[in-house]
Design a protein around this motif. Structure first.
Motif, PDB file in Angstrom:
ATOM      1  N   ILE A 565     -53.567  35.668  -1.902  1.00  0.00           N
ATOM      2  CA  ILE A 565     -54.079  34.930  -3.053  1.00  0.00           C
ATOM      3  C   ILE A 565     -54.747  35.919  -4.003  1.00  0.00           C
ATOM      4  O   ILE A 565     -55.679  36.617  -3.604  1.00  0.00           O
ATOM      5  N   PRO A 566     -54.291  36.014  -5.253  1.00  0.00           N
ATOM      6  CA  PRO A 566     -54.883  36.972  -6.198  1.00  0.00           C
ATOM      7  C   PRO A 566     -56.383  36.737  -6.386  1.00  0.00           C
ATOM      8  O   PRO A 566     -56.818  35.606  -6.628  1.00  0.00           O
ATOM      9  N   THR A 567     -57.159  37.797  -6.248  1.00  0.00           N
ATOM     10  CA  THR A 567     -58.606  37.692  -6.351  1.00  0.00           C
ATOM     11  C   THR A 567     -59.125  38.597  -7.456  1.00  0.00           C
ATOM     12  O   THR A 567     -58.526  39.622  -7.784  1.00  0.00           O
ATOM     13  N   THR A 568     -60.253  38.180  -8.011  1.00  0.00           N
ATOM     14  CA  THR A 568     -60.942  38.958  -9.037  1.00  0.00           C
ATOM     15  C   THR A 568     -62.421  38.985  -8.697  1.00  0.00           C
ATOM     16  O   THR A 568     -63.011  37.940  -8.387  1.00  0.00           O
ATOM     17  N   ILE A 569     -63.016  40.158  -8.751  1.00  0.00           N
ATOM     18  CA  ILE A 569     -64.445  40.319  -8.502  1.00  0.00           C
ATOM     19  C   ILE A 569     -65.079  40.827  -9.780  1.00  0.00           C
ATOM     20  O   ILE A 569     -64.806  41.948 -10.219  1.00  0.00           O
ATOM     21  N   ILE A 570     -65.897  39.983 -10.400  1.00  0.00           N
ATOM     22  CA  ILE A 570     -66.566  40.356 -11.645  1.00  0.00           C
ATOM     23  C   ILE A 570     -68.021  40.686 -11.324  1.00  0.00           C
ATOM     24  O   ILE A 570     -68.760  39.836 -10.816  1.00  0.00           O
ATOM     25  N   GLY A 571     -68.408  41.916 -11.596  1.00  0.00           N
ATOM     26  CA  GLY A 571     -69.757  42.336 -11.267  1.00  0.00           C
ATOM     27  C   GLY A 571     -70.274  43.390 -12.214  1.00  0.00           C
ATOM     28  O   GLY A 571     -69.620  43.770 -13.186  1.00  0.00           O
ATOM     29  N   ALA A 572     -71.468  43.857 -11.927  1.00  0.00           N
ATOM     30  CA  ALA A 572     -72.073  44.972 -12.649  1.00  0.00           C
ATOM     31  C   ALA A 572     -72.163  46.154 -11.690  1.00  0.00           C
ATOM     32  O   ALA A 572     -72.405  45.970 -10.488  1.00  0.00           O
ATOM     33  N   SER A 573     -71.976  47.357 -12.192  1.00  0.00           N
ATOM     34  CA  SER A 573     -71.869  48.527 -11.320  1.00  0.00           C
ATOM     35  C   SER A 573     -73.127  48.723 -10.473  1.00  0.00           C
ATOM     36  O   SER A 573     -73.036  49.088  -9.298  1.00  0.00           O
ATOM     37  N   HIS A 574     -74.309  48.458 -11.031  1.00  0.00           N
ATOM     38  CA  HIS A 574     -75.533  48.681 -10.256  1.00  0.00           C
ATOM     39  C   HIS A 574     -75.667  47.664  -9.119  1.00  0.00           C
ATOM     40  O   HIS A 574     -76.305  47.951  -8.100  1.00  0.00           O
ATOM     41  N   VAL A 575     -75.047  46.491  -9.287  1.00  0.00           N
ATOM     42  CA  VAL A 575     -75.066  45.501  -8.204  1.00  0.00           C
ATOM     43  C   VAL A 575     -74.020  45.849  -7.160  1.00  0.00           C
ATOM     44  O   VAL A 575     -74.284  45.792  -5.952  1.00  0.00           O
ATOM     45  N   ILE A 576     -72.838  46.223  -7.614  1.00  0.00           N
ATOM     46  CA  ILE A 576     -71.772  46.603  -6.680  1.00  0.00           C
ATOM     47  C   ILE A 576     -72.205  47.776  -5.809  1.00  0.00           C
ATOM     48  O   ILE A 576     -71.936  47.808  -4.604  1.00  0.00           O
ATOM     49  N   ASN A 577     -72.921  48.737  -6.399  1.00  0.00           N
ATOM     50  CA  ASN A 577     -73.383  49.917  -5.659  1.00  0.00           C
ATOM     51  C   ASN A 577     -74.697  49.679  -4.936  1.00  0.00           C
ATOM     52  O   ASN A 577     -75.239  50.608  -4.317  1.00  0.00           O
ATOM     53  N   ARG A 578     -75.227  48.462  -5.030  1.00  0.00           N
ATOM     54  CA  ARG A 578     -76.456  48.069  -4.338  1.00  0.00           C
ATOM     55  C   ARG A 578     -77.622  49.003  -4.672  1.00  0.00           C
ATOM     56  O   ARG A 578     -78.353  49.478  -3.790  1.00  0.00           O
ATOM     57  N   ALA A 579     -77.811  49.252  -5.964  1.00  0.00           N
ATOM     58  CA  ALA A 579     -78.913  50.105  -6.400  1.00  0.00           C
ATOM     59  C   ALA A 579     -80.248  49.410  -6.123  1.00  0.00           C
ATOM     60  O   ALA A 579     -80.356  48.181  -6.185  1.00  0.00           O
ATOM     61  N   TYR A 580     -81.271  50.210  -5.817  1.00  0.00           N
ATOM     62  CA  TYR A 580     -82.603  49.660  -5.577  1.00  0.00           C
ATOM     63  C   TYR A 580     -83.030  48.816  -6.773  1.00  0.00           C
ATOM     64  O   TYR A 580     -82.762  49.183  -7.914  1.00  0.00           O
ATOM     65  N   PRO A 581     -83.647  47.653  -6.558  1.00  0.00           N
ATOM     66  CA  PRO A 581     -84.228  47.114  -5.319  1.00  0.00           C
ATOM     67  C   PRO A 581     -83.309  46.174  -4.540  1.00  0.00           C
ATOM     68  O   PRO A 581     -83.789  45.456  -3.656  1.00  0.00           O
ATOM     69  N   ILE A 582     -82.025  46.133  -4.881  1.00  0.00           N
ATOM     70  CA  ILE A 582     -81.101  45.234  -4.186  1.00  0.00           C
ATOM     71  C   ILE A 582     -81.076  45.561  -2.693  1.00  0.00           C
ATOM     72  O   ILE A 582     -81.146  46.727  -2.300  1.00  0.00           O
ATOM     73  N   ASP A 583     -80.973  44.527  -1.890  1.00  0.00           N
ATOM     74  CA  ASP A 583     -80.961  44.608  -0.422  1.00  0.00           C
ATOM     75  C   ASP A 583     -82.313  44.961   0.163  1.00  0.00           C
ATOM     76  O   ASP A 583     -82.412  45.303   1.346  1.00  0.00           O
ATOM     77  N   THR A 584     -83.384  44.912  -0.645  1.00  0.00           N
ATOM     78  CA  THR A 584     -84.733  45.118  -0.130  1.00  0.00           C
ATOM     79  C   THR A 584     -85.575  43.894  -0.460  1.00  0.00           C
ATOM     80  O   THR A 584     -85.209  43.064  -1.301  1.00  0.00           O
TER      81      THR A 584
END
Length: 782
Positions: A565-584
């Motif tokens: 099934i064709p998929t598309t992931i729309i995001g921002a690079s800092h979220v995709i790379n899990r930049a701080y403070p993401i995941d904390t």
């Protein structure tokens, strides 16, 4: 007032009218009435009576209501005399006479042609058709922009409406509530957030099709003891807490194990350590997070390390801990106890035997915790990496680790699914989805994505009722749970309804990772080659800087992509790379509010408008926006990359032939699109002939079958979950070549299994050829 008037005898009308039965005098009654004198009294008698104080006549008092009624009657008569009668005599009566004359004349001429009654009906139908044509083309008078062009919606009108009506205040309220509590999958906070999302769907009158729990394996922090001994005999006791936890990490006890630092844990890093003569026996490896930790954990396990310690990135709080899932997604996604089948089935496997769960403990550390250990590593005979950290050597530090998590084999968690019903091809649909659970507050991720999802639901429902609109095809909105646990939520939906989903869903758009970059609205779009050109064209319509590339990441979409099934992931690079403070646990609403800047919500509004138009184009464009020509070209480019990754000469001619078939199909599809657009949208202003509608529906149906027919039931060798032979993850990430195309072939090449590689090449060629032949032969009934 009417009741009071009943107490009085009738009062004659004094408006000057003398006609009527009520005003006529009965002469016989006058002659026989003994009380009435036969002759009127003389003036002398009258004067005598007045002098004696006697009265022959009493005064009658008339109430104000009667006077008021008389005025109304006079006004009524004046209205009739000066307005009604003149209009009737001068306008309506002559008009009726004129229409009668015209009707007779029309009947006279129609009788010369045929039966006047039949011809009259024909003329009536013709006139009504012209009226309907006018209103379908221009909308009702005085309504302004109707939102439609002929039979189809005007996307620009809808997008302009969305820009004007985006409720930034509600978005801020949503984000604040979603970020108000930790909501780890299966927890009370998770249930509260799931309830909030479900109520938001219902408040926007979205049809809920799934609002129920499902049970999967989940583990939580229990206890962790971690201490070290240096070469000099110094004891280091690390103070740990519930944030030193990675979902799905197994329990384990390790004693006197050497610590080695290996940078990002890539193949090149380990080769560098081996070239320095370092041994990996009886070792724990410490790593910095790479883009995806799944490859790091699997490689460390393969290299024989006893545990993995991950270092959180440097930030303004070096005591914060980045928590990521330790699921090994290269083999499967979903519930670890039911890899490849639904958790509602009774069949379960042991958690420690699951291919999704690692075999060694995985523990995240804060930067300060990690530095307390690595500062004791020696530089002599060690490897220094590009970031300045050194590997250390055996004996520098020995570790003792005891991890015990709390495991629930059947823990409830919740998906929320809503639906907008399509009006034309409602057996076809797209999915718009976002992850919901977080190990802590999760403001930047995943809460911004969930906030965008709720805003899109609100906007589309407003358009639905404002313009009396429904999309041509169905739209599902999905809020997934347990994304941190092998993406169990999304995978459970796919496994429970695989046949229905493969037949109905032709595109999945995940917006979990959307966000506002510090330097403005920028997007990183990972998508299937069938949609790459569509997104390139979309970017030119918005003031958004977007990178369009192939899918390069595991996520809630993995189960869909694995089944074609064709998929598309729309995001921002800092979220995709899990930049701080993401995941904390520093990823809070208050922090976002204080650091996001003045343009955050303005930029977020632009991103939501972009997502809104993407959904409209995918679900409501009369022609599904797949570009088959560009699809074939992109497969050709990936084939060249595949050839370059192999040192052995292999026969790729079958794949090349299959690509040529798809190029030919792409030319036919482009020709039909051009023809349809000219006839319907240019010449007929949005009005589509019935025969052309049938052809369009057929093309749409054939397009939705392309990707799902490019799967192999047996799956990729040793990784049967992944059925898609063209697009999916390789077992190992390759830094110099693409790792998400021709997975079976790339796995075999990586293992130097040349016979297996050729077999996989032949399988890809057969799939390309057979799917193209089916496309060409397909009819509306297939």
């Amino acid at each position: 007032m009417a009741g009071n008037l009943g107490n009085y005898s009738r009062v004659n009308n004094n408006d000057g009218s003398d006609s009527g039965e009520e005003n006529r005098v009965d002469e016989n009654a006058l002659e026989t009435d003994d009380l009435a004198p036969l002759q009127p009294p003389s003036y002398e008698d009258l004067e005598e009576n007045l002098e004696n104080g006697s009265r022959t006549m009493e005064t009658m008092e008339i109430e104000e209501e009667v006077v008021y009624m008389n005025k109304l009657q006079r006004l009524k008569h004046r209205f009739e005399n000066y307005i009604v009668i003149p209009v009737r005599e001068r306008i309506s009566d002559p008009l009726v006479q004129l229409l009668s004359i015209l009707s007779n004349r029309v009947d006279f001429y129609l009788s010369k042609v045929g039966n006047p009654l039949i011809l009259r009906r024909f003329v009536y139908i013709l006139c009504m058709s012209l009226v309907m044509f006018y209103f379908s083309s221009n909308g009702l008078p005085g309504t302004g922009d109707s939102g439609f062009k002929g039979m189809f919606s005007d996307k620009r009108s809808f997008v302009n409406y969305a820009r004007r009506t985006i409720d930034l205040s509600k978005m801020e309220t949503d984000l604040e509530y979603l970020s108000s509590m930790p909501h780890m999958a299966g927890s009370k906070g998770d249930f509260a957030i799931a309830t909030y999302v479900g109520e938001s769907f219902s408040n926007n009158r979205l049809q809920l099709v799934l609002d129920a729990g499902f049970d999967t394996f989940i583990n939580y922090y229990g206890k962790l003891n971690l201490n070290a001994r240096t070469k000099s005999g110094e004891i280091l006791q690390l103070e740990t807490n519930q944030n030193n936890f990675s979902p799905l990490s197994p329990n384990g006890t390790i004693s006197n194990s050497n610590l080695i630092y290996a940078h990002l844990g890539r193949e090149a890093d380990y080769k560098l350590l081996e070239s320095a003569g370092l041994s990996f026996e009886n070792c724990v490896v410490m790593l910095h997070f790479d883009a995806e930790s799944v490859d790091q954990i699997l490689r460390a396990q393969k290299m024989g390390f006893q545990a993995v310690l991950f270092v959180s990135e440097k930030s303004d709080n070096n005591d914060s801990i980045q928590q990521r899932s330790s699921a090994i997604l290269q083999y499967s996604v979903g519930d670890p106890l039911t890899p490849g089948w639904s958790s509602v089935l009774p069949k379960k496997i042991d958690a420690n035997a699951s291919p999704i769960r690692p075999k060694i403990p995985v523990v995240p550390l804060s930067l300060n915790q990690a530095l307390s250990l690595t500062q004791k590593l020696s530089t002599e005979n060690a490897v220094e990496f590009e970031n300045g950290w050194v590997s250390g050597v055996s004996g520098d530090i020995t570790l003792n680790l005891d991890q015990e998590t709390i495991e629930h084999a059947s823990q409830p968690n919740w998906n929320i699914v809503g639906k907008i019903e399509g009006k034309e091809q409602n057996d076809k649909a797209i999915i718009v989805s976002a992850a919901r659970d977080s190990l802590c507050y999760g403001s930047l991720y995943p809460n911004v994505g969930t906030t965008a999802l709720l805003s899109l639901v609100q906007l589309l429902q407003q358009v639905k009722y404002e313009f009396n609109w429904r999309p041509l095809r169905n739209i599902y909105f999905m809020s997934y749970d347990a994304s941190q646990y092998g993406h169990s939520g999304a995978t459970e939906i796919v496994e429970a309804e695989l046949g229905k989903i493969k037949n109905e869903i032709y595109s999945v758009v995940d917006i979990s990772q959307v966000g506002v970059s510090p330097d403005g609205p920028k997007l990183d779009i990972q998508t299937h080659p069938l949609l790459a050109q569509f997104f390139n064209e979309m970017n030119s319509l918005h003031e958004i800087d977007a990178l369009v590339r192939g899918v390069q990441q595991h996520g809630d979409w993995s189960a869909y992509l694995a089944n074609g099934i064709p998929t598309t992931i729309i995001g921002a690079s800092h979220v995709i790379n899990r930049a701080y403070p993401i995941d904390t646990c520093d990823d809070t609403y208050d922090r976002l509010k204080s650091t996001s800047g003045d343009r955050f919500w303005e930029d977020m509004s632009e991103i939501v408008a972009y997502l809104f138009q993407v959904i409209l184009e995918l679900a409501d464009n009369p022609l599904i926006p797949f570009d088959v020509e560009d699809y074939a070209k992109k497969i050709d480019v990936l084939l060249e990359d595949l050839k370059a990754s192999s040192v052995e000469s292999l026969n790729y001619q079958g794949i090349a032939d299959g690509i040529n078939l798809w190029k030919h199909i792409g030319e036919q599809w482009s020709s039909f699109k051009h023809m349809w657009t000219n006839i319907v949208m240019v010449e007929d202003d949005g009005l589509e002939p019935s025969l052309l509608s049938v052809h369009r529906w057929t093309w749409n149906k054939k397009l939705t079958n392309i990707a799902r027919r490019q799967c192999d039931a047996a799956g990729v060798p040793n990784r049967e979950f992944y059925k898609n032979v063209l697009f999916g993850p390789s077992l190992w990430i390759q830094q110099s070549h693409d790792s998400w195309s021709f997975p079976g072939v790339r796995d075999a090449i990586q293992d130097s299994n040349w016979q297996g590689a050729q077999e996989e090449i032949n399988k890809v060629a057969d799939v390309l050829r057979s799917s193209a032949e089916l496309f060409i032969e397909e009819t509306t009934n297939s």
